[in-house]
Motif scaffolding. Structure first.
Motif, PDB file in Angstrom:
ATOM      1  N   GLY A 165      44.803  38.415 -14.142  1.00 55.49           N
ATOM      2  CA  GLY A 165      46.371  39.428 -14.898  1.00 55.49           C
ATOM      3  C   GLY A 165      46.145  39.319 -12.664  1.00 55.49           C
ATOM      4  N   LEU A 166      44.710  39.945 -12.790  1.00 54.55           N
ATOM      5  CA  LEU A 166      45.343  40.315 -11.052  1.00 54.55           C
ATOM      6  C   LEU A 166      45.889  38.429 -10.079  1.00 54.55           C
ATOM      7  N   TYR A 167      45.519  37.937 -10.824  1.00 50.44           N
ATOM      8  CA  TYR A 167      45.907  36.702 -10.391  1.00 50.44           C
ATOM      9  C   TYR A 167      47.372  36.803 -10.267  1.00 50.44           C
ATOM     10  N   SER A 168      48.202  37.559 -11.756  1.00 48.27           N
ATOM     11  CA  SER A 168      49.233  37.337 -11.750  1.00 48.27           C
ATOM     12  C   SER A 168      50.196  38.035 -11.174  1.00 48.27           C
ATOM     13  N   PHE A 169      49.363  39.206 -10.529  1.00 50.33           N
ATOM     14  CA  PHE A 169      49.800  40.142  -9.930  1.00 50.33           C
ATOM     15  C   PHE A 169      49.610  40.217  -8.175  1.00 50.33           C
ATOM     16  N   GLY A 170      49.663  39.234  -7.915  1.00 45.16           N
ATOM     17  CA  GLY A 170      49.474  39.073  -6.472  1.00 45.16           C
ATOM     18  C   GLY A 170      50.815  38.016  -5.925  1.00 45.16           C
ATOM     19  N   CYS A 171      50.788  36.776  -6.928  1.00 46.69           N
ATOM     20  CA  CYS A 171      51.857  35.804  -7.493  1.00 46.69           C
ATOM     21  C   CYS A 171      53.160  36.518  -7.693  1.00 46.69           C
ATOM     22  N   ALA A 172      52.970  37.374  -8.430  1.00 51.84           N
ATOM     23  CA  ALA A 172      54.279  37.915  -9.136  1.00 51.84           C
ATOM     24  C   ALA A 172      55.019  38.671  -6.906  1.00 51.84           C
ATOM     25  N   ALA A 173      53.838  39.052  -6.602  1.00 53.24           N
ATOM     26  CA  ALA A 173      54.370  39.883  -5.429  1.00 53.24           C
ATOM     27  C   ALA A 173      54.781  38.705  -4.402  1.00 53.24           C
ATOM     28  N   MET A 174      53.922  37.784  -3.656  1.00 55.15           N
ATOM     29  CA  MET A 174      54.514  36.614  -3.036  1.00 55.15           C
ATOM     30  C   MET A 174      55.436  35.851  -3.157  1.00 55.15           C
ATOM     31  N   LEU A 175      55.798  35.755  -4.426  1.00 58.27           N
ATOM     32  CA  LEU A 175      57.451  35.323  -5.051  1.00 58.27           C
ATOM     33  C   LEU A 175      58.533  36.313  -4.729  1.00 58.27           C
ATOM     34  N   TYR A 176      58.147  37.842  -4.291  1.00 58.66           N
ATOM     35  CA  TYR A 176      59.265  38.614  -4.099  1.00 58.66           C
ATOM     36  C   TYR A 176      59.372  38.234  -2.619  1.00 58.66           C
ATOM     37  N   VAL A 177      58.182  37.947  -2.144  1.00 58.19           N
ATOM     38  CA  VAL A 177      57.642  37.392  -0.664  1.00 58.19           C
ATOM     39  C   VAL A 177      59.196  36.658  -0.100  1.00 58.19           C
ATOM     40  N   PHE A 178      59.090  35.569  -0.810  1.00 56.06           N
ATOM     41  CA  PHE A 178      59.986  34.286  -0.732  1.00 56.06           C
ATOM     42  C   PHE A 178      61.512  34.691  -1.036  1.00 56.06           C
ATOM     43  N   TYR A 179      61.190  35.284  -1.890  1.00 54.52           N
ATOM     44  CA  TYR A 179      63.066  35.809  -2.128  1.00 54.52           C
ATOM     45  C   TYR A 179      63.406  36.901  -0.773  1.00 54.52           C
ATOM     46  N   MET A 180      62.740  37.453  -0.539  1.00 49.52           N
ATOM     47  CA  MET A 180      63.066  38.617   1.138  1.00 49.52           C
ATOM     48  C   MET A 180      63.477  37.138   2.067  1.00 49.52           C
ATOM     49  N   LEU A 181      62.386  36.205   1.963  1.00 44.54           N
ATOM     50  CA  LEU A 181      62.469  35.517   3.576  1.00 44.54           C
ATOM     51  C   LEU A 181      63.479  34.515   3.455  1.00 44.54           C
ATOM     52  N   TYR A 182      63.593  33.888   1.938  1.00 51.36           N
ATOM     53  CA  TYR A 182      64.842  33.227   1.841  1.00 51.36           C
ATOM     54  C   TYR A 182      66.346  33.485   1.324  1.00 51.36           C
ATOM     55  N   PHE A 183      66.230  35.036   1.306  1.00 50.47           N
ATOM     56  CA  PHE A 183      67.525  35.182   0.882  1.00 50.47           C
ATOM     57  C   PHE A 183      68.173  36.927   1.890  1.00 50.47           C
ATOM     58  N   PRO A 184      67.406  38.001   2.143  1.00 51.88           N
ATOM     59  CA  PRO A 184      68.347  38.568   2.114  1.00 51.88           C
ATOM     60  C   PRO A 184      67.359  38.339   4.091  1.00 51.88           C
ATOM     61  N   GLY A 185      66.913  37.694   4.713  1.00 53.20           N
ATOM     62  CA  GLY A 185      66.108  37.507   5.774  1.00 53.20           C
ATOM     63  C   GLY A 185      67.074  36.762   6.430  1.00 53.20           C
ATOM     64  N   ARG A 186      67.075  35.157   5.213  1.00 54.05           N
ATOM     65  CA  ARG A 186      67.902  34.181   5.562  1.00 54.05           C
ATOM     66  C   ARG A 186      69.462  35.232   6.073  1.00 54.05           C
ATOM     67  N   GLN A 187      70.369  35.379   5.451  1.00 54.53           N
ATOM     68  CA  GLN A 187      71.582  36.433   5.716  1.00 54.53           C
ATOM     69  C   GLN A 187      71.416  36.824   6.425  1.00 54.53           C
TER      70      GLN A 187
END
Length: 329
Positions: free
Chosen positions: A165-187
């Motif tokens: 369950g904690l692993y899932s929380f961590g993966c969800a947080a990682m996906l949010y980081v990737f979103y910020m890198l490739y969408f708001p960050g890249r833009q």
């Protein structure tokens, strides 16, 4: 001294001095590999420090100093792990093989997670400072990164299947980081020009690809007990080498021609004028709103206000006259 004795003393005695405590633990071969990673981290820290000192102007060393903090922190962590320090024995959920011990334990390296808690936010900061993203976006991205690391640490210390369950929380947080890198960050990086946008995209691609592999390593090592601690050290070690020294060198090299003024990262303020303290010092508030210079005979910088007379209400007088100037003492 006999040659054999010299060779013995020159060898890796870390596991003899600091014996392993878990049923499933590292070997001397793993310790040898960790010493190699430590050497690369330390050498990179020293090399980047020399590069910054002799090859980069004062006030333009932000990214070099960030890289030094990252690899310097990693050096300490790998020194601990190579010395068989910074771990705790935790009962494993999945026992693979036959062991006489009860319970069967595996070493969980909290030194690694302390390293990541410090270095991964710095890696994101080094990358996101190139984008011109608002401070609020950078803060929330770093927060998600910390959630990713801390849930991974807590999960690795849990014996039951609640760790996933904690692993899932961590993966969800990682996906949010990737979103910020490739969408708001890249833009945001596009608004700063093609050169900065290209630099950012290279760094984001390296970092996101490597970070995507960390949860796989966690599942095979800390979580599932599939690979041995030696295999774990090699897996994480290679990832850390790419995510830190390799990323640092590639990023710094690509940033070598970037205009710091465009990023508004040049530091200095008062120190920018240290060479002018015995001569002219910059002041603001001139008649045309531009910076003006005034003499200063004492070496102390005092603001000088030079401008048009302030319009006063009818009948009112200015205490210092229509045109007042504050001079340095």
């Amino acid at each position: 001294m006999a040659i054999s004795e010299f060779v013995r003393r020159a060898g890796n005695e870390a596991l003899e001095i600091n014996p392993t405590t878990a049923t499933i633990d590292i070997t001397t071969a793993a310790s040898d590999f960790l010493w190699m990673v430590f050497s690369v981290m330390a050498a990179t820290t020293i090399g980047v420090g020399i590069w910054a000192q002799f090859g980069v102007k004062h006030g333009q060393r932000t990214f070099h100093h960030l890289s030094m903090m990252i690899t310097g922190t990693a050096s300490v962590a790998y020194f601990c792990m190579a010395s068989d320090l910074g771990s705790v024995a935790i009962p494993v959920e999945f026992i693979r093989g036959h062991y006489d011990a009860n319970p069967v334990t595996r070493s969980i390296w909290y030194a690694r997670y302390i390293d990541w808690t410090i270095t991964t936010p710095l890696l994101l900061l080094e990358l996101l400072l190139v984008t011109g993203l608002p401070l609020s976006d950078i803060i929330i991205t770093i927060f998600a990164d910390l959630v990713m690391i801390i849930t991974g640490l807590i999960g690795s210390l849990v014996r039951s299947d609640y760790k996933w369950g904690l692993y899932s929380f961590g993966c969800a947080a990682m996906l949010y980081v990737f979103y910020m890198l490739y969408f708001p960050g890249r833009q945001a990086s596009h608004s700063l020009g093609n050169e900065l946008s290209k630099t950012y995209l290279i760094g984001a691609s390296i970092l996101s690809f490597i970070w995507f592999l960390y949860p796989i390593a966690w599942g095979l090592a800390d979580g599932g007990n599939v690979i041995s601690p030696t295999g774990e050290m090699v897996f994480y070690g290679v990832l850390d080498l790419v995510a830190k020294p390799v990323f640092a060198i590639v990023h710094l090299y690509s940033m070598r021609k970037i205009n710091y003024t465009q990023l508004q990262l040049t530091s200095g303020k008062y120190s920018e004028y240290s060479n002018d303290l015995k001569g002219d010092v910059p002041t603001t508030g001139g008649a045309n709103g531009k910076t003006e210079l005034t003499g200063n005979t004492t070496g102390a910088a005092h603001p000088v206000s030079v401008g048009k007379p302030t319009d006063a209400p009818h009948g009112a007088t200015s205490p210092a006259g229509a045109d007042s100037t504050v001079h340095g003492h």
